[in-house]
Design a protein around this motif. Structure first.
Motif, PDB file in Angstrom:
ATOM      1  N   PRO A  23       2.537 -10.513   5.992  1.00 32.81           N
ATOM      2  CA  PRO A  23       3.947 -10.386   5.609  1.00 32.81           C
ATOM      3  C   PRO A  23       4.377 -11.362   4.524  1.00 32.81           C
ATOM      4  O   PRO A  23       5.513 -11.299   4.061  1.00 32.81           O
ATOM      5  CB  PRO A  23       4.676 -10.675   6.922  1.00 32.81           C
ATOM      6  CG  PRO A  23       3.779 -11.620   7.635  1.00 32.81           C
ATOM      7  CD  PRO A  23       2.383 -11.203   7.284  1.00 32.81           C
ATOM      8  N   ALA A  24       3.479 -12.264   4.111  1.00 34.16           N
ATOM      9  CA  ALA A  24       3.892 -13.313   3.165  1.00 34.16           C
ATOM     10  C   ALA A  24       2.809 -13.572   2.130  1.00 34.16           C
ATOM     11  O   ALA A  24       2.398 -14.714   1.904  1.00 34.16           O
ATOM     12  CB  ALA A  24       4.230 -14.599   3.920  1.00 34.16           C
ATOM     13  N   LYS A  74       9.572  -8.662  12.114  1.00 32.93           N
ATOM     14  CA  LYS A  74       9.442  -9.201  10.752  1.00 32.93           C
ATOM     15  C   LYS A  74       8.496  -8.366   9.895  1.00 32.93           C
ATOM     16  O   LYS A  74       8.390  -8.596   8.678  1.00 32.93           O
ATOM     17  CB  LYS A  74       8.935 -10.645  10.801  1.00 32.93           C
ATOM     18  CG  LYS A  74       7.465 -10.801  11.200  1.00 32.93           C
ATOM     19  CD  LYS A  74       7.045 -12.263  11.115  1.00 32.93           C
ATOM     20  CE  LYS A  74       5.547 -12.429  11.390  1.00 32.93           C
ATOM     21  NZ  LYS A  74       5.113 -13.834  11.278  1.00 32.93           N
ATOM     22  N   PHE A  75       7.790  -7.403  10.491  1.00 34.15           N
ATOM     23  CA  PHE A  75       6.771  -6.658   9.766  1.00 34.15           C
ATOM     24  C   PHE A  75       7.305  -5.336   9.217  1.00 34.15           C
ATOM     25  O   PHE A  75       8.021  -4.595   9.899  1.00 34.15           O
ATOM     26  CB  PHE A  75       5.581  -6.359  10.677  1.00 34.15           C
ATOM     27  CG  PHE A  75       4.801  -7.569  11.089  1.00 34.15           C
ATOM     28  CD1 PHE A  75       3.875  -8.138  10.222  1.00 34.15           C
ATOM     29  CD2 PHE A  75       4.990  -8.144  12.340  1.00 34.15           C
ATOM     30  CE1 PHE A  75       3.153  -9.260  10.597  1.00 34.15           C
ATOM     31  CE2 PHE A  75       4.258  -9.261  12.714  1.00 34.15           C
ATOM     32  CZ  PHE A  75       3.337  -9.826  11.847  1.00 34.15           C
ATOM     33  N   GLY A  76       6.911  -4.999   7.993  1.00 33.07           N
ATOM     34  CA  GLY A  76       7.129  -3.681   7.440  1.00 33.07           C
ATOM     35  C   GLY A  76       8.561  -3.368   7.060  1.00 33.07           C
ATOM     36  O   GLY A  76       9.487  -4.166   7.238  1.00 33.07           O
ATOM     37  N   LEU A  95       1.941   0.998   1.877  1.00 32.11           N
ATOM     38  CA  LEU A  95       3.198   0.355   2.267  1.00 32.11           C
ATOM     39  C   LEU A  95       3.306   0.375   3.775  1.00 32.11           C
ATOM     40  O   LEU A  95       3.157   1.434   4.399  1.00 32.11           O
ATOM     41  CB  LEU A  95       4.398   1.092   1.652  1.00 32.11           C
ATOM     42  CG  LEU A  95       5.787   0.589   2.061  1.00 32.11           C
ATOM     43  CD1 LEU A  95       6.008  -0.849   1.594  1.00 32.11           C
ATOM     44  CD2 LEU A  95       6.878   1.517   1.515  1.00 32.11           C
ATOM     45  N   ARG A  96       3.539  -0.795   4.359  1.00 30.65           N
ATOM     46  CA  ARG A  96       3.716  -0.868   5.801  1.00 30.65           C
ATOM     47  C   ARG A  96       5.152  -0.538   6.171  1.00 30.65           C
ATOM     48  O   ARG A  96       6.104  -1.087   5.588  1.00 30.65           O
ATOM     49  CB  ARG A  96       3.355  -2.259   6.325  1.00 30.65           C
ATOM     50  CG  ARG A  96       3.547  -2.386   7.837  1.00 30.65           C
ATOM     51  CD  ARG A  96       2.940  -3.646   8.383  1.00 30.65           C
ATOM     52  NE  ARG A  96       3.087  -3.717   9.842  1.00 30.65           N
ATOM     53  CZ  ARG A  96       2.467  -4.623  10.604  1.00 30.65           C
ATOM     54  NH1 ARG A  96       1.666  -5.516  10.059  1.00 30.65           N
ATOM     55  NH2 ARG A  96       2.650  -4.619  11.911  1.00 30.65           N
ATOM     56  N   ILE A  97       5.274   0.355   7.136  1.00 26.89           N
ATOM     57  CA  ILE A  97       6.603   0.670   7.650  1.00 26.89           C
ATOM     58  C   ILE A  97       6.674   0.242   9.120  1.00 26.89           C
ATOM     59  O   ILE A  97       5.662   0.169   9.815  1.00 26.89           O
ATOM     60  CB  ILE A  97       6.954   2.165   7.478  1.00 26.89           C
ATOM     61  CG1 ILE A  97       5.908   3.072   8.156  1.00 26.89           C
ATOM     62  CG2 ILE A  97       7.058   2.509   6.012  1.00 26.89           C
ATOM     63  CD1 ILE A  97       6.349   3.673   9.440  1.00 26.89           C
ATOM     64  N   ASN A  98       7.873  -0.063   9.550  1.00 25.22           N
ATOM     65  CA  ASN A  98       8.123  -0.356  10.962  1.00 25.22           C
ATOM     66  C   ASN A  98       8.760   0.887  11.574  1.00 25.22           C
ATOM     67  O   ASN A  98       9.923   1.186  11.292  1.00 25.22           O
ATOM     68  CB  ASN A  98       9.043  -1.561  11.106  1.00 25.22           C
ATOM     69  CG  ASN A  98       9.487  -1.798  12.545  1.00 25.22           C
ATOM     70  OD1 ASN A  98       9.007  -1.149  13.468  1.00 25.22           O
ATOM     71  ND2 ASN A  98      10.424  -2.727  12.734  1.00 25.22           N
ATOM     72  N   ASP A 110       3.972  -5.281   2.516  1.00 19.71           N
ATOM     73  CA  ASP A 110       4.769  -5.406   3.741  1.00 19.71           C
ATOM     74  C   ASP A 110       6.250  -5.107   3.502  1.00 19.71           C
ATOM     75  O   ASP A 110       7.009  -4.991   4.461  1.00 19.71           O
ATOM     76  CB  ASP A 110       4.609  -6.819   4.315  1.00 19.71           C
ATOM     77  CG  ASP A 110       5.182  -6.945   5.713  1.00 19.71           C
ATOM     78  OD1 ASP A 110       4.568  -6.407   6.652  1.00 19.71           O
ATOM     79  OD2 ASP A 110       6.267  -7.549   5.857  1.00 19.71           O
ATOM     80  N   SER A 111       6.640  -4.965   2.249  1.00 21.37           N
ATOM     81  CA  SER A 111       8.058  -4.755   1.963  1.00 21.37           C
ATOM     82  C   SER A 111       8.207  -4.097   0.603  1.00 21.37           C
ATOM     83  O   SER A 111       7.271  -4.054  -0.206  1.00 21.37           O
ATOM     84  CB  SER A 111       8.809  -6.091   1.966  1.00 21.37           C
ATOM     85  OG  SER A 111       8.348  -6.912   0.899  1.00 21.37           O
ATOM     86  N   LEU A 112       9.400  -3.608   0.331  1.00 22.42           N
ATOM     87  CA  LEU A 112       9.692  -3.044  -0.982  1.00 22.42           C
ATOM     88  C   LEU A 112       9.679  -4.131  -2.052  1.00 22.42           C
ATOM     89  O   LEU A 112       9.269  -3.887  -3.195  1.00 22.42           O
ATOM     90  CB  LEU A 112      11.038  -2.328  -0.945  1.00 22.42           C
ATOM     91  CG  LEU A 112      11.111  -1.114   0.002  1.00 22.42           C
ATOM     92  CD1 LEU A 112      12.541  -0.589   0.091  1.00 22.42           C
ATOM     93  CD2 LEU A 112      10.155  -0.016  -0.442  1.00 22.42           C
ATOM     94  N   ASP A 113      10.089  -5.334  -1.696  1.00 17.27           N
ATOM     95  CA  ASP A 113      10.027  -6.443  -2.648  1.00 17.27           C
ATOM     96  C   ASP A 113       8.580  -6.753  -3.020  1.00 17.27           C
ATOM     97  O   ASP A 113       8.284  -7.058  -4.184  1.00 17.27           O
ATOM     98  CB  ASP A 113      10.695  -7.688  -2.060  1.00 17.27           C
ATOM     99  CG  ASP A 113      12.210  -7.620  -2.121  1.00 17.27           C
ATOM    100  OD1 ASP A 113      12.740  -6.824  -2.924  1.00 17.27           O
ATOM    101  OD2 ASP A 113      12.866  -8.367  -1.358  1.00 17.27           O
TER     102      ASP A 113
END
Length: 478
Positions: A124-125, A188-190, A166-169, A144-147
């Motif tokens: 995630p980081a 905090k994930f996805g 792309l990871r989604i939650n 882990d994110s759009l950013d």
């Protein structure tokens, strides 16, 4: 232990079997005795981890067999579950890929011999340098994110061979252990799929990036029932179908469905099995294994946990407040989760004599404590075992994943040695041969501890021009 039994396990914290000798594994009994005889356990070698190499091979074979009906599946091993290069190399040799979540794990995977194309980077980081390095090597990356996708936009070369996902939650909820549940509303994930505007933003992200071809989801692991995990995979599959239909092109071509198969810590049986998991997936997502999408899995604990154990010397035995306490060399430094969350991570305990033979006789409720200097360093409370004594050996079962491979350096206790073992073929049919050990990791030396603790910079904080220290009361009164 290979996957040989069926039945569903909700991944909860059922108390381990305490009957001495219940469901004993003769291979492990033989390994304990041989380890004592060969000096791998005992005075001077007070704690060590052991990996059943044949058991690992059997677990990998069971995984591949369960998914044999699905074309195009890459099974990766979650490196964090056992970050030891010889173990990773064994898994690579058995056809596994590797899932990594840090620069260190990526280095270990490459050193273990995994091809970059069979490595998946999750975290995630991720730093820019981590992303840049992975893309340059052809390692797959799950943003882990759009950013993070926007960061990849700037770092990805047009000719990069890396598959990017792309990871989604899927936000399907949590299991019985909150810390192990990664698909809650506030995880905090996805990308939180159910949040306002999130689904549309994900579709748009795929529209803008022809090189974005994978969806990733991971619901959690221990404590998460199969139905919950399958529900998360189902939402991921539905999203892939939606993206492809909306864009009018088959943009999503692969699904990384994570890992998370829970482990039964209550007894020696393997449940649920990989076959149980495939059945749950097939029920929830009938088209998943058809080959419509290539699949990636990320199993860790379920492949290694039951194929390893910790052996430790009993140093002292004492009574306190009417409780019997065995003080051993296996505590929070090797069984961190069990010490701090004993209800969520209970372990089965075996009792062996100084010669390494299983102890028998009347049982006594005893605490099994570790060597760390805090009161809560206890791996089992009131466990009914044959009475333990000085120089006995205790065994912590089901610890092949996340235990001795990732120790905690509390009290500057050394990392324990780790050995792989197997039984040689016996001359007589139907009989087990002698146990053979090989070193997976050497025990950490005191010199290594000192070096790791800044020995080379011992004088870094002592300045030659420092002002004299203030006088103490005794010096002033002197």
């Amino acid at each position: 232990m290979t996957q040989t039994t069926s039945g569903h396990d909700e991944g909860g914290a059922a108390a381990p079997a305490t009957t001495p000798g219940a469901r004993r594994d003769p291979r492990f009994d033989a390994a304990v005795r041989a380890a004592v005889e060969q000096g791998l356990l005992g005075e001077g070698s007070e704690v060590a981890g052991f990996i059943d190499t044949e058991g690992v091979r059997g677990s990998v074979a069971a995984l591949h067999a369960a998914f044999s009906g699905a074309p195009g599946v890459l099974h990766t091993f979650a490196a964090k579950a056992c970050s030891l290069i010889p173990v990773l190399r064994l898994l690579a040799d058995r056809g596994m890929g590797c899932e990594v979540a840090s620069p260190g794990e990526l280095r270990l995977a490459l050193d273990a011999g995994f091809a970059a194309s069979r490595i998946v980077l999750d975290s995630p980081a991720k730093t820019r340098e981590e992303i840049r390095s992975a893309l340059a090597r052809g390692v797959s990356v799950n943003a882990d994110s759009l950013d993070e996708l926007r960061r990849i936009d700037a770092l990805r070369a047009p000719d990069s061979a890396s598959v990017v996902g792309l990871r989604i939650n899927p936000q399907v909820g949590g299991g019985t252990i909150g810390a192990m549940s990664t698909a809650t509303d506030t995880s905090k994930f996805g990308v939180a799929l159910g949040d306002p505007g999130a689904r549309e933003a994900v579709v748009e992200a795929f529209r803008e990036r022809p090189w974005l071809t994978r969806l990733h989801a991971h619901v959690g692991s221990q404590g998460c029932p199969l139905e919950l995990i399958a529900a998360g995979v189902a939402r991921t599959y539905e999203l892939a179908e939606e993206i492809n239909a909306t864009l009018g092109v088959r943009r999503v071509t692969s699904l990384d469905i994570g890992g998370g198969l829970p482990v039964n810590f209550a007894d020696g049986t393997v449940r649920p099995t990989y076959a149980d998991y495939v059945a749950a997936l097939t029920s929830a997502v009938p088209g998943l294994l058809s080959g419509r999408y290539s699949l990636i899995t990320e199993f860790g604990r379920s492949l290694l946990a039951k194929n390893g154990f910790i052996g430790a010397l009993v140093e002292y035995v004492k009574d306190a407040g009417g409780r019997r306490i065995a003080l051993t060399h296996a505590g929070a430094q090797t069984a961190t989760r069990t010490v701090f969350m004993p209800d969520a991570w209970p372990l089965r305990i075996g009792a062996f004599g100084p010669d390494g033979a299983p102890k028998n006789g009347p049982v006594l409720a005893q605490d099994v404590a570790g060597p760390c200097c805090f009161a809560g360093d206890v791996v089992a409370y009131g466990r009914e075992l044959p009475e333990l004594a000085e120089d006995d050996v205790v065994v912590l079962y089901d610890t092949g994943a996340y235990y001795f491979s990732t120790p905690w350096a509390y009290n500057s206790l050394p990392r324990p040695a780790v050995y792989g073992f197997w039984a040689e073929e016996a001359e007589a049919a139907g009989q087990a041969g002698p146990v053979v050990f090989t070193t997976v990791r050497d025990a950490q030396s005191l010199n290594a501890i000192a070096a790791e603790s800044g020995l080379a910079h011992a004088d870094a904080l002592v300045r030659a021009d420092a002002s004299p220290r203030p006088e103490g009361p005794e010096e002033r009164d002197g």
